[in-house]
Design an enzyme around this catalytic site. Structure first.
Site, PDB file in Angstrom:
ATOM      1  N   PRO A   9      16.360  -6.370 -68.649  1.00 25.80           N
ATOM      2  CA  PRO A   9      16.414  -6.373 -67.191  1.00 25.80           C
ATOM      3  C   PRO A   9      17.575  -5.573 -66.597  1.00 25.80           C
ATOM      4  O   PRO A   9      18.676  -5.560 -67.147  1.00 25.80           O
ATOM      5  CB  PRO A   9      16.569  -7.858 -66.847  1.00 25.80           C
ATOM      6  CG  PRO A   9      17.073  -8.496 -68.084  1.00 25.80           C
ATOM      7  CD  PRO A   9      16.493  -7.711 -69.223  1.00 25.80           C
ATOM      8  N   ASN A  10      17.253  -4.915 -65.504  1.00 27.80           N
ATOM      9  CA  ASN A  10      18.210  -4.147 -64.686  1.00 27.80           C
ATOM     10  C   ASN A  10      18.637  -2.827 -65.315  1.00 27.80           C
ATOM     11  O   ASN A  10      19.371  -2.054 -64.687  1.00 27.80           O
ATOM     12  CB  ASN A  10      19.460  -4.993 -64.330  1.00 27.80           C
ATOM     13  CG  ASN A  10      19.101  -6.218 -63.533  1.00 27.80           C
ATOM     14  OD1 ASN A  10      18.397  -6.101 -62.527  1.00 27.80           O
ATOM     15  ND2 ASN A  10      19.519  -7.385 -63.968  1.00 27.80           N
ATOM     16  N   ARG A  17      23.885   1.742 -61.261  1.00 25.91           N
ATOM     17  CA  ARG A  17      24.356   0.361 -61.370  1.00 25.91           C
ATOM     18  C   ARG A  17      25.735   0.325 -62.043  1.00 25.91           C
ATOM     19  O   ARG A  17      25.877   0.808 -63.169  1.00 25.91           O
ATOM     20  CB  ARG A  17      23.341  -0.387 -62.233  1.00 25.91           C
ATOM     21  CG  ARG A  17      23.751  -1.745 -62.650  1.00 25.91           C
ATOM     22  CD  ARG A  17      22.873  -2.266 -63.773  1.00 25.91           C
ATOM     23  NE  ARG A  17      23.319  -3.591 -64.112  1.00 25.91           N
ATOM     24  CZ  ARG A  17      23.083  -4.186 -65.266  1.00 25.91           C
ATOM     25  NH1 ARG A  17      22.405  -3.569 -66.211  1.00 25.91           N
ATOM     26  NH2 ARG A  17      23.544  -5.387 -65.488  1.00 25.91           N
ATOM     27  N   TYR A  22      28.722   1.105 -66.944  1.00 24.42           N
ATOM     28  CA  TYR A  22      27.551   1.576 -67.690  1.00 24.42           C
ATOM     29  C   TYR A  22      27.388   3.101 -67.692  1.00 24.42           C
ATOM     30  O   TYR A  22      26.499   3.612 -68.368  1.00 24.42           O
ATOM     31  CB  TYR A  22      26.271   0.917 -67.148  1.00 24.42           C
ATOM     32  CG  TYR A  22      26.296  -0.587 -67.280  1.00 24.42           C
ATOM     33  CD1 TYR A  22      26.400  -1.186 -68.534  1.00 24.42           C
ATOM     34  CD2 TYR A  22      26.245  -1.416 -66.158  1.00 24.42           C
ATOM     35  CE1 TYR A  22      26.435  -2.567 -68.674  1.00 24.42           C
ATOM     36  CE2 TYR A  22      26.277  -2.797 -66.285  1.00 24.42           C
ATOM     37  CZ  TYR A  22      26.382  -3.371 -67.544  1.00 24.42           C
ATOM     38  OH  TYR A  22      26.423  -4.734 -67.686  1.00 24.42           O
ATOM     39  N   ASN A  71      18.053  -3.972 -76.299  1.00 25.54           N
ATOM     40  CA  ASN A  71      19.168  -4.323 -75.427  1.00 25.54           C
ATOM     41  C   ASN A  71      18.624  -5.404 -74.501  1.00 25.54           C
ATOM     42  O   ASN A  71      17.965  -5.101 -73.509  1.00 25.54           O
ATOM     43  CB  ASN A  71      19.648  -3.115 -74.613  1.00 25.54           C
ATOM     44  CG  ASN A  71      20.845  -3.473 -73.739  1.00 25.54           C
ATOM     45  OD1 ASN A  71      21.156  -4.666 -73.553  1.00 25.54           O
ATOM     46  ND2 ASN A  71      21.511  -2.477 -73.199  1.00 25.54           N
ATOM     47  N   ALA A  74      21.076  -9.145 -69.727  1.00 27.48           N
ATOM     48  CA  ALA A  74      21.595 -10.490 -69.424  1.00 27.48           C
ATOM     49  C   ALA A  74      20.917 -11.585 -70.245  1.00 27.48           C
ATOM     50  O   ALA A  74      21.512 -12.646 -70.480  1.00 27.48           O
ATOM     51  CB  ALA A  74      21.446 -10.773 -67.938  1.00 27.48           C
ATOM     52  N   HIS A  77      22.576 -13.480 -73.279  1.00 29.50           N
ATOM     53  CA  HIS A  77      23.489 -14.620 -73.148  1.00 29.50           C
ATOM     54  C   HIS A  77      22.779 -15.918 -72.777  1.00 29.50           C
ATOM     55  O   HIS A  77      23.421 -16.948 -72.623  1.00 29.50           O
ATOM     56  CB  HIS A  77      24.553 -14.280 -72.089  1.00 29.50           C
ATOM     57  CG  HIS A  77      25.037 -12.863 -72.159  1.00 29.50           C
ATOM     58  ND1 HIS A  77      25.692 -12.366 -73.256  1.00 29.50           N
ATOM     59  CD2 HIS A  77      24.907 -11.808 -71.298  1.00 29.50           C
ATOM     60  CE1 HIS A  77      25.976 -11.083 -73.057  1.00 29.50           C
ATOM     61  NE2 HIS A  77      25.507 -10.713 -71.876  1.00 29.50           N
ATOM     62  N   GLU A  95      20.564  -5.249 -82.225  1.00 29.78           N
ATOM     63  CA  GLU A  95      20.956  -5.570 -80.851  1.00 29.78           C
ATOM     64  C   GLU A  95      21.907  -4.492 -80.343  1.00 29.78           C
ATOM     65  O   GLU A  95      22.866  -4.131 -81.035  1.00 29.78           O
ATOM     66  CB  GLU A  95      21.647  -6.943 -80.831  1.00 29.78           C
ATOM     67  CG  GLU A  95      22.128  -7.352 -79.453  1.00 29.78           C
ATOM     68  CD  GLU A  95      22.918  -8.656 -79.487  1.00 29.78           C
ATOM     69  OE1 GLU A  95      22.849  -9.399 -80.497  1.00 29.78           O
ATOM     70  OE2 GLU A  95      23.619  -8.923 -78.497  1.00 29.78           O
ATOM     71  N   HIS A  97      24.194  -2.865 -76.971  1.00 26.87           N
ATOM     72  CA  HIS A  97      24.750  -2.950 -75.617  1.00 26.87           C
ATOM     73  C   HIS A  97      25.507  -1.676 -75.307  1.00 26.87           C
ATOM     74  O   HIS A  97      26.227  -1.150 -76.174  1.00 26.87           O
ATOM     75  CB  HIS A  97      25.704  -4.144 -75.483  1.00 26.87           C
ATOM     76  CG  HIS A  97      25.016  -5.438 -75.747  1.00 26.87           C
ATOM     77  ND1 HIS A  97      24.180  -6.034 -74.833  1.00 26.87           N
ATOM     78  CD2 HIS A  97      25.000  -6.224 -76.853  1.00 26.87           C
ATOM     79  CE1 HIS A  97      23.688  -7.136 -75.360  1.00 26.87           C
ATOM     80  NE2 HIS A  97      24.163  -7.270 -76.582  1.00 26.87           N
ATOM     81  N   ARG A 104      34.607  -8.155 -71.830  1.00 25.22           N
ATOM     82  CA  ARG A 104      34.220  -8.435 -70.447  1.00 25.22           C
ATOM     83  C   ARG A 104      34.359  -9.931 -70.150  1.00 25.22           C
ATOM     84  O   ARG A 104      35.182 -10.596 -70.741  1.00 25.22           O
ATOM     85  CB  ARG A 104      32.802  -7.911 -70.225  1.00 25.22           C
ATOM     86  CG  ARG A 104      32.710  -6.395 -70.470  1.00 25.22           C
ATOM     87  CD  ARG A 104      31.337  -5.850 -70.188  1.00 25.22           C
ATOM     88  NE  ARG A 104      30.966  -6.090 -68.793  1.00 25.22           N
ATOM     89  CZ  ARG A 104      29.733  -5.948 -68.313  1.00 25.22           C
ATOM     90  NH1 ARG A 104      28.750  -5.579 -69.115  1.00 25.22           N
ATOM     91  NH2 ARG A 104      29.487  -6.168 -67.040  1.00 25.22           N
TER      92      ARG A 104
HETATM   93  C1  DQA Z   1      24.469  -5.102 -71.317  1.00 27.99           C
HETATM   94  C2  DQA Z   1      25.550  -6.188 -71.268  1.00 27.99           C
HETATM   95  C3  DQA Z   1      25.013  -7.448 -70.639  1.00 27.99           C
HETATM   96  O1  DQA Z   1      26.023  -8.441 -70.582  1.00 27.99           O
HETATM   97  C4  DQA Z   1      24.555  -7.171 -69.209  1.00 27.99           C
HETATM   98  O2  DQA Z   1      23.980  -8.321 -68.647  1.00 27.99           O
HETATM   99  C5  DQA Z   1      23.639  -6.006 -69.119  1.00 27.99           C
HETATM  100  C6  DQA Z   1      23.877  -4.831 -69.952  1.00 27.99           C
HETATM  101  C7  DQA Z   1      24.999  -3.771 -71.875  1.00 27.99           C
HETATM  102  O3  DQA Z   1      24.176  -2.937 -72.253  1.00 27.99           O
HETATM  103  O4  DQA Z   1      26.212  -3.544 -71.895  1.00 27.99           O
HETATM  104  O5  DQA Z   1      22.734  -5.974 -68.283  1.00 27.99           O
HETATM  105  O6  DQA Z   1      23.441  -5.547 -72.206  1.00 27.99           O
END
Ligand code: DQA
Length: 142
Positions: A9-10, A17, A22, A71, A74, A77, A95, A97, A104
């Site tokens: 997501p996102n 963003r 990022y 990836n 969110a 977590h 996994e 990120h 963070r």
């Molecule tokens: C993320 C890290 C996550 O904590 C966050 O919610 C994201 C992006 C990353 O790629 O750094 O949306 O997965």
């Protein structure tokens, strides 16, 4: 050798963003880098961006891949359901990120995915995906 990449997501908002965290590359930019490396490595890669937990689980369950790069954003977590899907399907997963989740907020330090993945790559920006692709190639070549 089929590798599925799931952006959670996102991540469709990358480039706009929180660019301080990022970076400024869009998801399309990153996907082009993934596709280009996949072609060099001889990997048949499919890429999905999914905002909802259920759609991510459906894609994991379909299992039309030899290895998964995910990836979970969110959901990393929070999602025991994504973790359970990975365990149920039992294919090797990596996994990823963009940011270093251990540098963070405290709540980002917990991953429900890390201990059921082959490994985790965190903090290298878009290169995290490219490192994961090389790792997937090595895992599948063994
Ligand atoms: C993320 C890290 C996550 O904590 C966050 O919610 C994201 C992006 C990353 O790629 O750094 O949306 O997965």
């Amino acid at each position: 050798m089929k590798v599925l990449v799931i952006h959670g997501p996102n991540l469709n908002l990358l480039g706009r963003r929180e660019t301080d965290i990022y970076g400024t590359k869009s998801l399309d930019d990153i996907n082009n880098e993934i596709l280009s490396l996949a072609s060099d490595l001889g990997i048949d890669v499919r890429i999905l961006q999914l905002n909802s937990e259920g759609e991510i689980i459906d894609a994991i369950q379909k299992g039309a891949y030899d290895a998964l790069i995910i990836n979970p954003a969110a959901y990393t977590h929070t999602s025991i359901a994504i973790r359970d899907a990975l365990v149920a399907v039992g294919k090797p997963s990596i996994e990823v990120h963009l940011s270093n989740i251990y540098r963070r907020e405290e709540f980002r330090r917990r991953s429900f995915i890390a201990d059921v993945a082959v490994g985790q790559i965190s903090g290298f920006g878009p290169d995290s995906y490219l490192l994961a692709l090389r790792a997937a190639k090595n895992i599948l070549s063994k």
